[in-house]
Design a protein around this motif. Structure first.
Motif, PDB file in Angstrom:
ATOM      1  N   LEU A 148       0.859  -1.192  -0.020  1.00  0.00           N
ATOM      2  CA  LEU A 148       0.025   0.021   0.045  1.00  0.00           C
ATOM      3  C   LEU A 148       0.834   1.152  -0.129  1.00  0.00           C
ATOM      4  CD1 LEU A 148      -2.994   1.188   0.223  1.00  0.00           C
ATOM      5  CD2 LEU A 148      -2.440   1.627   2.697  1.00  0.00           C
ATOM      6  N   PHE A 149       1.823   1.317   0.806  1.00  0.00           N
ATOM      7  CA  PHE A 149       2.741   2.357   0.875  1.00  0.00           C
ATOM      8  C   PHE A 149       3.370   2.854  -0.584  1.00  0.00           C
ATOM      9  CE2 PHE A 149       1.842   2.766   5.183  1.00  0.00           C
ATOM     10  CZ  PHE A 149       2.310   3.783   5.958  1.00  0.00           C
ATOM     11  N   THR A 150       3.792   1.585  -1.256  1.00  0.00           N
ATOM     12  CA  THR A 150       4.631   1.988  -2.427  1.00  0.00           C
ATOM     13  C   THR A 150       3.290   2.376  -3.285  1.00  0.00           C
ATOM     14  OG1 THR A 150       6.083  -0.033  -2.039  1.00  0.00           O
ATOM     15  CG2 THR A 150       5.762   0.707  -4.050  1.00  0.00           C
ATOM     16  N   ALA A 151       2.243   1.686  -3.317  1.00  0.00           N
ATOM     17  CA  ALA A 151       1.318   2.274  -4.292  1.00  0.00           C
ATOM     18  C   ALA A 151       0.734   3.736  -4.134  1.00  0.00           C
ATOM     19  CB  ALA A 151      -0.254   1.281  -4.014  1.00  0.00           C
ATOM     20  N   VAL A 152       0.687   3.977  -2.883  1.00  0.00           N
ATOM     21  CA  VAL A 152       0.381   5.390  -2.339  1.00  0.00           C
ATOM     22  C   VAL A 152       1.319   6.320  -2.972  1.00  0.00           C
ATOM     23  CG1 VAL A 152      -0.529   7.057  -0.593  1.00  0.00           C
ATOM     24  CG2 VAL A 152      -1.531   4.837  -0.823  1.00  0.00           C
ATOM     25  N   LEU A 153       2.398   6.339  -2.267  1.00  0.00           N
ATOM     26  CA  LEU A 153       3.525   7.133  -2.348  1.00  0.00           C
ATOM     27  C   LEU A 153       4.374   6.845  -3.405  1.00  0.00           C
ATOM     28  CD1 LEU A 153       4.496   7.049   1.337  1.00  0.00           C
ATOM     29  CD2 LEU A 153       3.042   8.754   0.172  1.00  0.00           C
ATOM     30  N   GLY A 154       4.333   6.055  -4.468  1.00  0.00           N
ATOM     31  CA  GLY A 154       5.116   5.894  -5.432  1.00  0.00           C
ATOM     32  C   GLY A 154       6.480   5.697  -5.457  1.00  0.00           C
ATOM     33  N   ASP A 155       7.388   6.621  -6.037  1.00  0.00           N
ATOM     34  CA  ASP A 155       8.720   6.663  -6.064  1.00  0.00           C
ATOM     35  C   ASP A 155       9.193   7.577  -4.911  1.00  0.00           C
ATOM     36  OD1 ASP A 155       8.883   4.994  -8.263  1.00  0.00           O
ATOM     37  OD2 ASP A 155       9.111   6.729  -9.653  1.00  0.00           O
ATOM     38  N   HIS A 156       8.298   8.076  -4.056  1.00  0.00           N
ATOM     39  CA  HIS A 156       8.805   8.801  -2.886  1.00  0.00           C
ATOM     40  C   HIS A 156       9.629   7.787  -1.983  1.00  0.00           C
ATOM     41  CE1 HIS A 156       8.894  11.370   0.955  1.00  0.00           C
ATOM     42  NE2 HIS A 156       8.455  12.409   0.189  1.00  0.00           N
ATOM     43  N   PRO A 157      10.820   8.151  -1.412  1.00  0.00           N
ATOM     44  CA  PRO A 157      11.504   7.552  -0.749  1.00  0.00           C
ATOM     45  C   PRO A 157      10.699   6.859   0.536  1.00  0.00           C
ATOM     46  CG  PRO A 157      12.888   9.447  -1.025  1.00  0.00           C
ATOM     47  CD  PRO A 157      11.387   9.568  -1.593  1.00  0.00           C
ATOM     48  N   LEU A 158       9.521   7.389   1.222  1.00  0.00           N
ATOM     49  CA  LEU A 158       8.792   7.021   2.193  1.00  0.00           C
ATOM     50  C   LEU A 158       7.942   5.806   1.380  1.00  0.00           C
ATOM     51  CD1 LEU A 158       7.562  10.273   3.659  1.00  0.00           C
ATOM     52  CD2 LEU A 158       9.091   8.561   4.819  1.00  0.00           C
ATOM     53  N   GLY A 159       8.016   5.504   0.361  1.00  0.00           N
ATOM     54  CA  GLY A 159       7.264   4.543   0.014  1.00  0.00           C
ATOM     55  C   GLY A 159       8.047   3.087  -0.157  1.00  0.00           C
ATOM     56  N   ARG A 160       9.229   3.274   0.395  1.00  0.00           N
ATOM     57  CA  ARG A 160      10.272   2.277   0.294  1.00  0.00           C
ATOM     58  C   ARG A 160      10.227   1.363   1.789  1.00  0.00           C
ATOM     59  NH1 ARG A 160      15.716   5.190   0.375  1.00  0.00           N
ATOM     60  NH2 ARG A 160      15.214   5.642  -1.838  1.00  0.00           N
ATOM     61  N   PRO A 161      10.180   0.101   1.396  1.00  0.00           N
ATOM     62  CA  PRO A 161       9.993  -0.680   2.728  1.00  0.00           C
ATOM     63  C   PRO A 161      11.228  -0.638   3.899  1.00  0.00           C
ATOM     64  CG  PRO A 161       9.945  -1.957   0.694  1.00  0.00           C
ATOM     65  CD  PRO A 161      10.382  -0.927   0.314  1.00  0.00           C
ATOM     66  N   ILE A 162      10.635  -0.518   5.050  1.00  0.00           N
ATOM     67  CA  ILE A 162      11.673  -0.053   6.001  1.00  0.00           C
ATOM     68  C   ILE A 162      12.793  -1.018   6.193  1.00  0.00           C
ATOM     69  CG2 ILE A 162      11.881   0.203   8.629  1.00  0.00           C
ATOM     70  CD1 ILE A 162       9.132   1.545   8.608  1.00  0.00           C
ATOM     71  N   GLY A 163      12.411  -2.355   6.153  1.00  0.00           N
ATOM     72  CA  GLY A 163      13.435  -3.314   6.381  1.00  0.00           C
ATOM     73  C   GLY A 163      14.533  -3.834   5.215  1.00  0.00           C
TER      74      GLY A 163
END
Length: 449
Positions: free
Chosen positions: A167-182
């Motif tokens: 979901l985070f990747t889908a919502v935020l796209g290429d923004h670094p916050l969309g990257r998985p934490i781990g």
């Protein structure tokens, strides 16, 4: 306190009383280290945190082998220093019944411990040694690579976790916050010790460090202990450096990564998430967001719980949530249901958000939400862990400290109109759907633009 207290980076010493007769103090050392404490009357334990304002979003994709460095460091700092082995570190806490751990987040990393009051000096020394003097042993590095890969596999095997990452990747796209934490398995396999060591040396410096402690803590003793730990590591106490600036808080433009993302798996439920860009951490509407979240999906009396579970029996778990960061955020709705019911549940969740935006909230709903949040805030502060974390977030992210009285004051200022206006704002934002289970993209065809 009658209002929030600003935490300017240029003010070296600060002290003020907080609700419940607590005393909050902050000291900034000449080398930029920030030390905050909240002394709580009657406490017999303390929680300590060493924070660095660097998280998964700060990894540099352009540098080979650097993605996943933050998560790697979280593991490796427990694996030994110049003077302590990994076993020494573990024994230090186990022998006094203490707890110690770490967390990697998108915008910070925290190494923390909870101990009896008499053992706080030990915790300050040991975690200080871990953070400043890790050797990143090559053998331990390779061993921990396997451990992290197993951790990622465990998370991927949890369909709710897997759906959340997507979901985070889908919502935020290429923004670094969309990257998985781990990190991802491929980035962890590609990570090199040299890249992680460079990340460590570049980001674990006095000016980046924030130390917080809450509970049975004497501020002067805490400051002296931190100074001793840093001196032992060779961090020059006379170095002159200003604390690192806080991140810019202006919202950035978000380009959606995908409208629908699914992972088909032969499991009993579809884990379903619907999300859109949310608000930033410093947004003045953050208290309104808490109230909205409570009304929409924050408890058993919430609209989502009543409509999806109680009235129709479509799901066991259903709720809403909000994640806020320095320049972006995510607002989301979650449910786990039978795959055959996934589209119906998604339609219902979206309908409830739009009903809130179009019809507003009742006086009774507003009263219940404020009551729920007020009670929850008061109960959470019975735990020194929560108080320690509040200090860290206030210093690193918000730049201000709000005690319980101020939080309650802000809650009671929220109006029904405020909640509806924010709901309208969220309902107008681009929506993404993420699902893991016995579903595919076609299940949600036409549901989101």
């Amino acid at each position: 306190m009658n209002s929030a207290v600003d935490l300017p980076l240029g003010l070296a010493d600060l002290a003020f009383a907080a609700s419940g007769e607590a005393l909050v103090r902050r000291t900034i050392l000449p080398n930029g280290v920030r030390i905050l404490s909240e002394q709580v009357p009657g406490a017999r334990s303390a929680t300590l945190g060493y924070w660095v304002a660097v998280g998964s979003r700060d990894e540099t994709a352009e540098v080979a082998g650097s993605l996943g460095s933050t998560h790697f460091l979280e593991h490796l700092l427990f694996k030994g220093t110049r003077t302590r082995t990994a076993l020494d570190i573990a024994v230090s806490f186990d022998s006094v019944g203490g707890e110690h751990n770490a967390m990697t987040a998108k915008e910070y990393t925290c190494y923390y411990a909870k101990v009896q009051d008499r053992d706080l000096p030990m915790a300050v020394e040991v975690i200080g040694d871990m953070l400043t003097s890790s050797v990143l042993d090559p053998t331990e590095f390779e061993n921990e690579r396997g451990v992290i890969l197993e951790e990622l596999s465990m998370a991927e095997d949890d369909p709710a976790d897997a759906a959340n990452e997507r979901l985070f990747t889908a919502v935020l796209g290429d923004h670094p916050l969309g990257r998985p934490i781990g990190g991802k398995p491929e980035t962890i396999r590609a990570a090199t010790r040299d890249a992680v060591w460079s990340h460590y040396r570049a980001n674990y410096r006095p000016r980046d460090l924030v130390v917080t402690a809450a509970g049975a803590v004497d501020h002067d003793v805490l400051v002296a202990g931190v100074q001793r730990a840093l001196d032992a590591a060779g961090w020059d106490p006379d170095e002159q450096a200003a604390p690192v600036d806080r991140r810019p808080s202006a919202p950035v433009a978000i380009e959606r990564g995908a409208s629908v993302v699914t992972a088909t798996r032969p499991i009993e439920q579809a884990n379903l998430l619907i999300g859109c860009p949310g608000i930033v951490a410093t947004d003045e509407r953050r208290t309104t967001m808490s109230v909205l979240n409570s009304i929409l999906g924050g408890g058993m009396s919430s609209r989502l719980f009543q409509e999806v579970r109680e009235k129709r029996g479509l799901a066991y778990a259903v709720y809403s949530f909000s994640g806020s960061y320095s320049d972006a955020g995510v607002f989301g709705l979650f449910s786990a249901c039978a795959p055959a019911k996934a589209r119906q549940v998604a339609e219902l969740m979206l309908s409830e958000l739009h009903r809130l935006a179009d019809g507003g909230v009742t006086a009774d709903e507003l009263r219940r939400a404020v009551g729920q949040l007020s009670g929850g805030a008061a109960l959470a502060l019975e735990d020194s862990d929560t108080r320690m974390s509040r200090l860290g977030r206030a210093e690193i992210s918000l730049g201000e400290f709000s005690d319980l009285d101020e939080s309650l004051r802000r809650l009671h200022l929220v109006t029904a109109g405020d909640v509806q206006q924010l709901a309208r704002d969220l309902a107008d934002r681009p929506v993404s759907i993420s699902a893991v289970g016995g579903v595919d993209d076609d299940v949600f065809s036409g549901l989101v633009a």
